[in-house]
Design an enzyme around this catalytic site. Structure first.
Site, mmCIF file in Angstrom:
data_model
loop_
_atom_site.group_PDB
_atom_site.id
_atom_site.type_symbol
_atom_site.label_atom_id
_atom_site.label_comp_id
_atom_site.label_asym_id
_atom_site.label_seq_id
_atom_site.Cartn_x
_atom_site.Cartn_y
_atom_site.Cartn_z
ATOM 1 C CG ASP A 222 -22.850 3.837 6.351
ATOM 2 O OD1 ASP A 222 -23.005 4.767 5.481
ATOM 3 O OD2 ASP A 222 -22.886 2.558 6.143
ATOM 4 C CG ASN B 157 -21.562 4.717 -3.968
ATOM 5 O OD1 ASN B 157 -22.111 4.255 -4.861
ATOM 6 N ND2 ASN B 157 -20.685 3.815 -3.146
ATOM 7 C CG ASP C 17 -2.217 -0.594 0.917
ATOM 8 O OD1 ASP C 17 -2.433 -1.218 0.018
ATOM 9 O OD2 ASP C 17 -3.252 -0.237 1.762
HETATM 10 P P1 ADP Z 1 -13.483 0.304 2.859
HETATM 11 O O1 ADP Z 1 -12.518 1.608 2.996
HETATM 12 O O2 ADP Z 1 -13.735 -0.563 3.796
HETATM 13 O O3 ADP Z 1 -12.943 -0.518 1.410
HETATM 14 P P2 ADP Z 1 -15.597 1.333 1.001
HETATM 15 O O4 ADP Z 1 -14.715 1.901 0.128
HETATM 16 O O5 ADP Z 1 -16.581 0.269 0.693
HETATM 17 O O6 ADP Z 1 -14.760 0.999 2.505
HETATM 18 O O7 ADP Z 1 -16.477 2.609 1.788
HETATM 19 C C1 ADP Z 1 -17.503 2.312 2.832
HETATM 20 C C2 ADP Z 1 -18.430 3.500 3.141
HETATM 21 O O8 ADP Z 1 -18.734 4.062 2.139
HETATM 22 C C3 ADP Z 1 -19.415 3.250 4.057
HETATM 23 O O9 ADP Z 1 -18.979 3.087 5.420
HETATM 24 C C4 ADP Z 1 -20.275 4.408 3.861
HETATM 25 O O10 ADP Z 1 -19.933 5.258 4.714
HETATM 26 C C5 ADP Z 1 -19.909 4.755 2.473
HETATM 27 N N1 ADP Z 1 -20.815 4.659 1.420
HETATM 28 C C6 ADP Z 1 -21.371 3.683 0.864
HETATM 29 N N2 ADP Z 1 -22.532 4.007 0.038
HETATM 30 C C7 ADP Z 1 -22.643 5.111 0.307
HETATM 31 C C8 ADP Z 1 -23.666 6.065 -0.328
HETATM 32 N N3 ADP Z 1 -24.641 5.567 -1.074
HETATM 33 N N4 ADP Z 1 -23.599 7.396 0.024
HETATM 34 C C9 ADP Z 1 -22.822 7.944 1.159
HETATM 35 N N5 ADP Z 1 -21.845 7.011 1.395
HETATM 36 C C10 ADP Z 1 -21.932 5.698 1.090
#
Ligand code: ADP
Length: 349
Positions: A236, A288, A102
Site C-alpha cells: 500500500d 490520492n 480491458d
Molecule cells: P485497484 O487497482 O485494486 O482498483 P485502487 O485504484 O483502489 O486499486 O488503488 C489502490 C491503491 O491506492 C492502494 O493499494 C494504495 O496503495 C493507494 N492509495 C489509496 N489511497 C491513497 C493515498 N491517500 N495515498 C497514497 N496511496 C493511496
C-alpha cells in the site's frame, strides 16, 4: 446524463468466510438487492479479448466460445468473467449481455508498438504480443481530460497514468491508444503493488537455473511478492509514504523506483506523441498521492511539465500552473460508468 443508482461489491467468492459460495449465489444476491425491473442490459468486464475484440461486443454462444479460447492468455481472469456471464445469461436470459474488454482500447496501437522482437513463428503460434490492459480506464480518463480542458478529445494528446494496485501508462493520441506499458499480460511496465513491472526476462532463467526455484514459485514471486510488496513487505502506497517520511531506507528506495519508472514512461510516450497536451493521473495512487505525482514529474520543466504544489496538495483537478504548456490533471476513474457506456454503444442504444 447517466446516474449511478446502486453500487456494491461481493468479495472472495468461493473462499471460506467470503461473501458468496459461488458466482451463481453472488449474482442472486445482486438480483435480490437491486430493482431489476428496468434493466436494459448487463455489461461484463472481461480482462482479455486477445486480438479478436476491438470493441465491446454483444454476447452470444459464439462470443462465449471465443472468450473461452482466450483463457490460456488470461488463466486467472477470463474464467471468472466466463462464470459471471454464464450465470447472468441463465438467470436473466431475456436481458442483452455485453462483454467489455480491458484490451479493446489498445487494438489501435500500430504493429511496431505491439510486436515483441522474438521468433516470429513462436509469436504467431502462441498469440504472443502486447495487448495492454486497463483500457476502459485509460479511454474514460483521456476523454474526461479533454472535457476538463474544454477541448475535443479528437484534437488532443494525453498521457494517462493509471496507478492502482495494478498500474499502467498509456499514450492517447486524439482519443486512440498508441502505446501502453502492460503487455501480453498485466505484468510488464510500471512498478505495481505486488507485480514487478518490467524486468530483464533472464531474471526468470537465473532464478530457475541458478537459484533452483520451480517455475510456479517464480511466477508467484513476480506477481504476488514483487513490486512495492517485494521491496518493502507492504503493497500500500500510504504505508510506503509513511515509512519513507520516517526515514526508512527500503521505503525510500521503493518510492524512488516507483516514481522513476513512471517518469521513464512519460518520457518515452512524449517522444512517441511528439507533444502532449496533458498528463493525467488516476486510480488509488494517482488520485490520492500528491507526493507520487510530484516526484514522478520532477525536473521536467524544460519539457513544459510543471506542478503547482499548492494545487497538487489540495488535490485540484488541474495541478499544473496556468501558464504551463502541459496540463497535469487528476481525474478519478470510473470503470463501471465506462462499462455501462460501452454496453450502451454496443447495443446501438
Ligand atoms: P485497484 O487497482 O485494486 O482498483 P485502487 O485504484 O483502489 O486499486 O488503488 C489502490 C491503491 O491506492 C492502494 O493499494 C494504495 O496503495 C493507494 N492509495 C489509496 N489511497 C491513497 C493515498 N491517500 N495515498 C497514497 N496511496 C493511496
Amino acid at each position: 446524463m447517466p446516474a449511478t443508482l446502486a453500487k456494491g461489491l461481493i468479495e472472495r467468492i468461493g473462499e471460506a468466510g467470503g461473501d458468496a459460495a459461488d458466482h451463481t449465489a453472488a449474482l442472486q444476491q445482486v438480483m435480490e438487492s437491486i430493482d431489476l425491473s428496468n434493466l436494459g442490459a448487463i455489461g461484463h468486464r472481461v480482462v482479455h479479448g486477445g486480438s479478436l475484440f476491438s470493441s465491446a461486443t454483444l454476447i452470444d454462444d459464439e462470443v462465449v466460445e471465443t472468450i473461452e479460447r482466450l483463457v490460456p492468455l488470461a488463466p486467472l481472469h477470463n474464467p471468472a468473467a466466463l462464470s459471471g456471464i454464464a450465470v447472468a445469461r441463465k438467470l436473466l436470459p431475456d436481458v442483452p449481455q455485453v462483454a467489455v474488454f480491458d484490451t479493446a482500447f489498445h487494438q489501435t496501437i500500430a504493429p511496431e508498438g505491439v510486436t515483441y522482437a522474438i521468433d516470429a513463428g513462436l509469436a504467431a503460434d502462441w498469440q504472443i504480443r502486447r495487448y495492454g490492459f486497463h483500457g476502459t480506464s485509460h479511454a474514460y480518463v483521456a476523454r474526461e481530460t479533454a472535457a476538463l480542458l474544454g477541448r475535443p478529445a479528437e484534437e488532443i494528446n494525453v498521457i494517462t497514468l493509471h496507478l492502482g494496485n495494478g498500474a499502467s501508462a498509456c499514450a492517447v493520441q486524439g482519443g486512440r491508444s498508441v502505446a501502453t506499458s502492460m503487455g501480453m499480460s498485466p505484468q510488464s511496465g510500471l512498478v505495481m503493488g505486488t507485480r514487478s513491472g518490467d524486468i530483464d526476462p533472464t531474471v526468470i532463467f537465473h532464478l530457475h537455473r541458478v537459484a533452483g526455484l520451480p517455475i510456479e514459485e517464480i511466477e508467484r514471486s513476480l506477481t504476488r511478492s514483487a513490486g512495492l510488496q517485494g521491496l518493502t513487505g507492504a503493497n500500500d502506497m500510504r504505508e510506503i509514504q509513511r515509512r519513507r517520511d520516517e526515514g526508512d531506507p527500503a521505503a525510500t528506495l521503493a518510492f524512488a523506483v516507483y516514481c522513476r519508472r513512471i517518469k521513464e514512461h512519460v518520457g518515452a510516450y512524449l517522444a512517441l506523441l511528439g507533444h502532449t497536451d496533458a498528463i493525467t493521473f488516476t486510480a488509488g495512487v494517482g488520485e490520492n498521492s500528491p507526493a507520487v505525482r510530484s516526484a514522478a514529474l520532477q525536473g521536467l520543466s524544460t519539457l513544459g511539465i510543471e506542478i503547482d504544489e499548492a494545487r497538487n496538495n489540495r488535490g485540484d483537478r488541474i495541478v499544473s500552473p496556468d501558464a504551463a504548456r502541459v496540463a497535469v490533471c487528476v481525474v478519478p476513474t470510473d470503470e463501471e460508468l465506462e462499462i455501462a457506456e460501452e454496453t450502451r454503444k454496443a447495443l446501438g442504444a
